[in-house]
Write a protein that holds these residues in place. Structure first.
Motif, PDB file in Angstrom:
ATOM      1  N   VAL A  78       0.839  -1.206   0.000  1.00 36.06           N
ATOM      2  CA  VAL A  78       0.000   0.000   0.000  1.00 36.06           C
ATOM      3  C   VAL A  78       0.871   1.254   0.000  1.00 36.06           C
ATOM      4  O   VAL A  78       0.572   2.244  -0.685  1.00 36.06           O
ATOM      5  N   ILE A  79       1.969   1.219   0.740  1.00 36.78           N
ATOM      6  CA  ILE A  79       2.887   2.373   0.768  1.00 36.78           C
ATOM      7  C   ILE A  79       3.462   2.622  -0.623  1.00 36.78           C
ATOM      8  O   ILE A  79       3.526   3.760  -1.104  1.00 36.78           O
ATOM      9  N   ARG A  80       3.869   1.554  -1.294  1.00 43.69           N
ATOM     10  CA  ARG A  80       4.446   1.698  -2.643  1.00 43.69           C
ATOM     11  C   ARG A  80       3.401   2.212  -3.619  1.00 43.69           C
ATOM     12  O   ARG A  80       3.676   3.101  -4.435  1.00 43.69           O
ATOM     13  N   TRP A  81       2.187   1.656  -3.562  1.00 44.42           N
ATOM     14  CA  TRP A  81       1.144   2.084  -4.477  1.00 44.42           C
ATOM     15  C   TRP A  81       0.745   3.539  -4.236  1.00 44.42           C
ATOM     16  O   TRP A  81       0.523   4.283  -5.182  1.00 44.42           O
ATOM     17  N   THR A  82       0.670   3.919  -2.997  1.00 47.35           N
ATOM     18  CA  THR A  82       0.322   5.311  -2.676  1.00 47.35           C
ATOM     19  C   THR A  82       1.390   6.262  -3.190  1.00 47.35           C
ATOM     20  O   THR A  82       1.080   7.309  -3.776  1.00 47.35           O
ATOM     21  N   ALA A  83       2.659   5.911  -2.991  1.00 41.72           N
ATOM     22  CA  ALA A  83       3.757   6.747  -3.474  1.00 41.72           C
ATOM     23  C   ALA A  83       3.752   6.862  -4.991  1.00 41.72           C
ATOM     24  O   ALA A  83       4.211   7.870  -5.545  1.00 41.72           O
ATOM     25  N   ALA A  84       3.215   5.855  -5.668  1.00 43.00           N
ATOM     26  CA  ALA A  84       3.147   5.871  -7.132  1.00 43.00           C
ATOM     27  C   ALA A  84       1.936   6.642  -7.644  1.00 43.00           C
ATOM     28  O   ALA A  84       1.736   6.738  -8.861  1.00 43.00           O
TER      29      ALA A  84
ATOM     30  N   TRP B 213       5.396 -11.476  -7.590  1.00 42.10           N
ATOM     31  CA  TRP B 213       6.415 -10.595  -6.993  1.00 42.10           C
ATOM     32  C   TRP B 213       7.292  -9.941  -8.057  1.00 42.10           C
ATOM     33  O   TRP B 213       7.763  -8.811  -7.860  1.00 42.10           O
ATOM     34  N   ILE B 214       7.512 -10.606  -9.196  1.00 37.78           N
ATOM     35  CA  ILE B 214       8.276  -9.972 -10.274  1.00 37.78           C
ATOM     36  C   ILE B 214       7.511  -8.769 -10.815  1.00 37.78           C
ATOM     37  O   ILE B 214       8.083  -7.701 -11.053  1.00 37.78           O
ATOM     38  N   VAL B 215       6.198  -8.923 -11.019  1.00 36.82           N
ATOM     39  CA  VAL B 215       5.393  -7.793 -11.485  1.00 36.82           C
ATOM     40  C   VAL B 215       5.380  -6.687 -10.437  1.00 36.82           C
ATOM     41  O   VAL B 215       5.480  -5.498 -10.769  1.00 36.82           O
ATOM     42  N   MET B 216       5.250  -7.045  -9.162  1.00 34.29           N
ATOM     43  CA  MET B 216       5.265  -6.041  -8.094  1.00 34.29           C
ATOM     44  C   MET B 216       6.583  -5.262  -8.087  1.00 34.29           C
ATOM     45  O   MET B 216       6.617  -4.072  -7.784  1.00 34.29           O
ATOM     46  N   ALA B 217       7.671  -5.954  -8.412  1.00 37.31           N
ATOM     47  CA  ALA B 217       8.980  -5.293  -8.405  1.00 37.31           C
ATOM     48  C   ALA B 217       9.166  -4.374  -9.592  1.00 37.31           C
ATOM     49  O   ALA B 217       9.906  -3.389  -9.510  1.00 37.31           O
ATOM     50  N   SER B 218       8.492  -4.658 -10.693  1.00 39.02           N
ATOM     51  CA  SER B 218       8.792  -3.947 -11.935  1.00 39.02           C
ATOM     52  C   SER B 218       7.738  -2.936 -12.362  1.00 39.02           C
ATOM     53  O   SER B 218       7.986  -2.136 -13.266  1.00 39.02           O
ATOM     54  N   SER B 219       6.560  -2.934 -11.726  1.00 37.59           N
ATOM     55  CA  SER B 219       5.498  -2.058 -12.219  1.00 37.59           C
ATOM     56  C   SER B 219       4.586  -1.581 -11.098  1.00 37.59           C
ATOM     57  O   SER B 219       4.329  -2.303 -10.131  1.00 37.59           O
ATOM     58  N   THR B 220       4.119  -0.335 -11.254  1.00 37.38           N
ATOM     59  CA  THR B 220       3.052   0.188 -10.392  1.00 37.38           C
ATOM     60  C   THR B 220       1.852   0.583 -11.248  1.00 37.38           C
ATOM     61  O   THR B 220       0.982   1.331 -10.793  1.00 37.38           O
TER      62      THR B 220
ATOM     63  N   ALA C 111      -1.648   0.336 -12.547  1.00 37.59           N
ATOM     64  CA  ALA C 111      -2.836  -0.230 -11.908  1.00 37.59           C
ATOM     65  C   ALA C 111      -3.393  -1.414 -12.690  1.00 37.59           C
ATOM     66  O   ALA C 111      -3.881  -2.386 -12.101  1.00 37.59           O
ATOM     67  N   GLY C 112      -3.300  -1.348 -14.028  1.00 29.50           N
ATOM     68  CA  GLY C 112      -3.793  -2.455 -14.846  1.00 29.50           C
ATOM     69  C   GLY C 112      -2.991  -3.726 -14.625  1.00 29.50           C
ATOM     70  O   GLY C 112      -3.558  -4.816 -14.497  1.00 29.50           O
ATOM     71  N   ALA C 113      -1.660  -3.586 -14.582  1.00 27.42           N
ATOM     72  CA  ALA C 113      -0.806  -4.755 -14.353  1.00 27.42           C
ATOM     73  C   ALA C 113      -1.048  -5.337 -12.963  1.00 27.42           C
ATOM     74  O   ALA C 113      -1.112  -6.563 -12.784  1.00 27.42           O
ATOM     75  N   LEU C 114      -1.194  -4.454 -11.986  1.00 32.29           N
ATOM     76  CA  LEU C 114      -1.449  -4.924 -10.619  1.00 32.29           C
ATOM     77  C   LEU C 114      -2.800  -5.623 -10.522  1.00 32.29           C
ATOM     78  O   LEU C 114      -2.950  -6.620  -9.800  1.00 32.29           O
ATOM     79  N   ALA C 115      -3.787  -5.116 -11.262  1.00 34.11           N
ATOM     80  CA  ALA C 115      -5.117  -5.736 -11.239  1.00 34.11           C
ATOM     81  C   ALA C 115      -5.087  -7.140 -11.818  1.00 34.11           C
ATOM     82  O   ALA C 115      -5.911  -7.985 -11.456  1.00 34.11           O
ATOM     83  N   ILE C 116      -4.130  -7.397 -12.713  1.00 34.80           N
ATOM     84  CA  ILE C 116      -4.014  -8.733 -13.299  1.00 34.80           C
ATOM     85  C   ILE C 116      -3.384  -9.716 -12.318  1.00 34.80           C
ATOM     86  O   ILE C 116      -3.792 -10.877 -12.233  1.00 34.80           O
ATOM     87  N   VAL C 117      -2.388  -9.258 -11.559  1.00 34.61           N
ATOM     88  CA  VAL C 117      -1.654 -10.195 -10.688  1.00 34.61           C
ATOM     89  C   VAL C 117      -2.224 -10.299  -9.280  1.00 34.61           C
ATOM     90  O   VAL C 117      -1.957 -11.286  -8.587  1.00 34.61           O
ATOM     91  N   GLN C 118      -2.992  -9.331  -8.818  1.00 30.71           N
ATOM     92  CA  GLN C 118      -3.528  -9.425  -7.458  1.00 30.71           C
ATOM     93  C   GLN C 118      -4.396 -10.672  -7.244  1.00 30.71           C
ATOM     94  O   GLN C 118      -4.316 -11.297  -6.186  1.00 30.71           O
TER      95      GLN C 118
ATOM     96  N   ALA D  80      11.367  -1.271  -4.401  1.00 29.06           N
ATOM     97  CA  ALA D  80      10.577  -2.334  -5.030  1.00 29.06           C
ATOM     98  C   ALA D  80      11.421  -3.548  -5.386  1.00 29.06           C
ATOM     99  O   ALA D  80      10.894  -4.654  -5.546  1.00 29.06           O
ATOM    100  N   GLY D  81      12.733  -3.360  -5.489  1.00 31.33           N
ATOM    101  CA  GLY D  81      13.606  -4.491  -5.775  1.00 31.33           C
ATOM    102  C   GLY D  81      13.547  -5.569  -4.716  1.00 31.33           C
ATOM    103  O   GLY D  81      13.909  -6.722  -4.967  1.00 31.33           O
ATOM    104  N   GLY D  82      13.081  -5.211  -3.529  1.00 30.42           N
ATOM    105  CA  GLY D  82      12.946  -6.205  -2.480  1.00 30.42           C
ATOM    106  C   GLY D  82      11.982  -7.319  -2.855  1.00 30.42           C
ATOM    107  O   GLY D  82      12.112  -8.458  -2.372  1.00 30.42           O
ATOM    108  N   PHE D  83      11.028  -7.037  -3.742  1.00 32.37           N
ATOM    109  CA  PHE D  83      10.087  -8.075  -4.166  1.00 32.37           C
ATOM    110  C   PHE D  83      10.778  -9.166  -4.978  1.00 32.37           C
ATOM    111  O   PHE D  83      10.283 -10.295  -5.053  1.00 32.37           O
TER     112      PHE D  83
END
Length: 399
Positions: free
Chosen positions: A237-243, A293-300, A302-309, A367-370
């Motif tokens: 949530v912190i990462r998404w908010t910052a984005a 986690w690869i998608v989480m590390a490489s993209s913020t 919203a469409g990509a996140l909606a696919i992987v969530q 985000a590299g931590g993912f």
């Protein structure tokens, strides 16, 4: 095992238990930090309360489960633990001062610790995992109802505390736990002890369980994959908010994961485990976690996140169902509660350690931590090949 025509009644009883229990978690768990703040606790004290509570749960859960197995009183232990946790929850609004609040909170956490493991042991014993083919019910049905109840409880609590005091979460939590304790009277009696062998020591029990190869592999796989969720739960949530993602979109993203979890538990997961087996199902969960986690590390985006969530349905629910199937086949019935507690302990300990280190990881790598979480999930893949689910025909451990 209850007669065939008693099984719908058993299913309803377990759904009532799980809905009451997980709704109790939902109305309170997200709001405890804010509740402690209103009691005058500093951020450091709140962190200490939550962190020490986690440690107490990791210790108390296996101890209580071992007692329940030794006396073969799983229902009674579950009822007593839920009722005690309810009474302690009712006391939280009345105590003041850090040390008194800490004492009551830790006792509350200790009482809550074995409830989920004991409920899972009872549900697994009554489900079709130990029944004749084509009979009984799916464990995933009651666990899916539990996930839905957690979300519903959280939504209701959010509305209630909007127009009343925050102490209402303690009262709702306690009332629902009392309902869970009462519902244990409706549960079918678990199978009794199947042999007359002397009861080994607690150390011997743990040694015997960890000596079951498939059980040991399963705990390690669960620890790696479930533990990999730590960074997501702490910083997504912190990462998404910052984005720049809006709170409304974040809410939808989070809800997607929960809805997918419920769908997999109730509809998709049991069929996948039946068709593919626990090993392949665990491998699918591990690969889904790697992708997520690869998608989480490489993209913020919203469409990509909606696919992987929605992959959360695989990374958590499908893997949990596979683990339950293996526990049902590999763990002796007289050690059902202890097996569930050890299964919860491994991932719980790894998740706690990763959560503690996630702040440093996110501060250094962002985000590299993912990617490190993806690596953890990848380490589980080779272990999945050794998972099989035979039919357990006796009370002897399958090795």
């Amino acid at each position: 095992m209850p007669p065939a025509d008693d099984r719908p009644r058993a299913l309803r009883a377990f759904i009532l238990l799980y809905v009451s229990m997980y709704a109790a978690f939902g109305v309170a768990s997200p709001f405890w930090p804010r509740f402690f703040e209103t009691r005058g606790m500093s951020p450091q004290q709140i962190g200490f309360l939550l962190g020490l509570g986690t440690i107490v749960r990791l210790i108390a859960g296996p101890v209580a489960a071992r007692v329940a197995d030794r006396w073969q009183q799983l229902r009674l232990t579950l009822a007593a633990a839920a009722a005690l946790a309810a009474c302690l929850a009712f006391g939280l609004p009345w105590v003041g001062g850090f040390w008194i609040l800490l004492t009551v909170r830790l006792l509350h956490e200790a009482a809550l610790a074995p409830t989920t493991s004991l409920a899972d042991a009872l549900a697994l014993g009554a489900s079709r995992s130990r029944a004749l083919p084509g009979m009984g019910f799916e464990y995933g049905w009651v666990r899916g109802a539990a996930s839905a109840a957690f979300v519903f409880g959280t939504l209701v609590a959010g509305q209630v505390i909007g127009w009343t005091a925050l102490t209402s979460i303690a009262w709702m939590h306690g009332i629902l736990l009392l309902g869970a304790a009462a519902s244990t009277r409706l549960l079918p009696a678990p199978d009794g002890r199947t042999d007359a062998a002397p009861e080994p020591s607690s150390y011997g029990v743990v040694r015997d369980l960890m000596g079951i190869v498939v059980f040991r592999r399963m705990v390690l796989i669960a620890a790696l994959v479930f533990g990999s969720h730590a960074l997501h739960d702490a910083f997504a949530v912190i990462r998404w908010t910052a984005a720049g993602i809006s709170p409304a979109t974040i809410s939808v993203l989070w809800s997607e994961a929960v809805v997918a979890e419920v769908i997999v538990f109730i509809l998709i997961g049991p069929r996948l485990v039946d068709t593919l087996g626990p090993g392949v199902s665990a491998a699918i969960a591990s690969m889904a976690a790697i992708l997520r986690w690869i998608v989480m590390a490489s993209s913020t985006d919203a469409g990509a996140l909606a696919i992987v969530q929605p992959l959360h349905g695989l990374t958590f629910a499908l893997l949990h169902l596979a683990c339950m199937r293996l526990i049902g086949a590999a763990v002796p019935r007289r050690l059902a509660a202890t097996g569930q507690a050890i299964y919860a302990l491994g991932p719980g300990l790894i998740t706690a350690l990763l959560t503690l280190s996630s702040g440093m990881l996110y501060a250094r790598l962002g985000a590299g931590g993912f990617l490190w979480m993806a690596l953890l999930s990848a380490l589980a893949l080779p272990l999945c090949a050794g998972l099989r689910s035979p039919v357990q025909s006796s009370d002897r451990p399958w090795r």
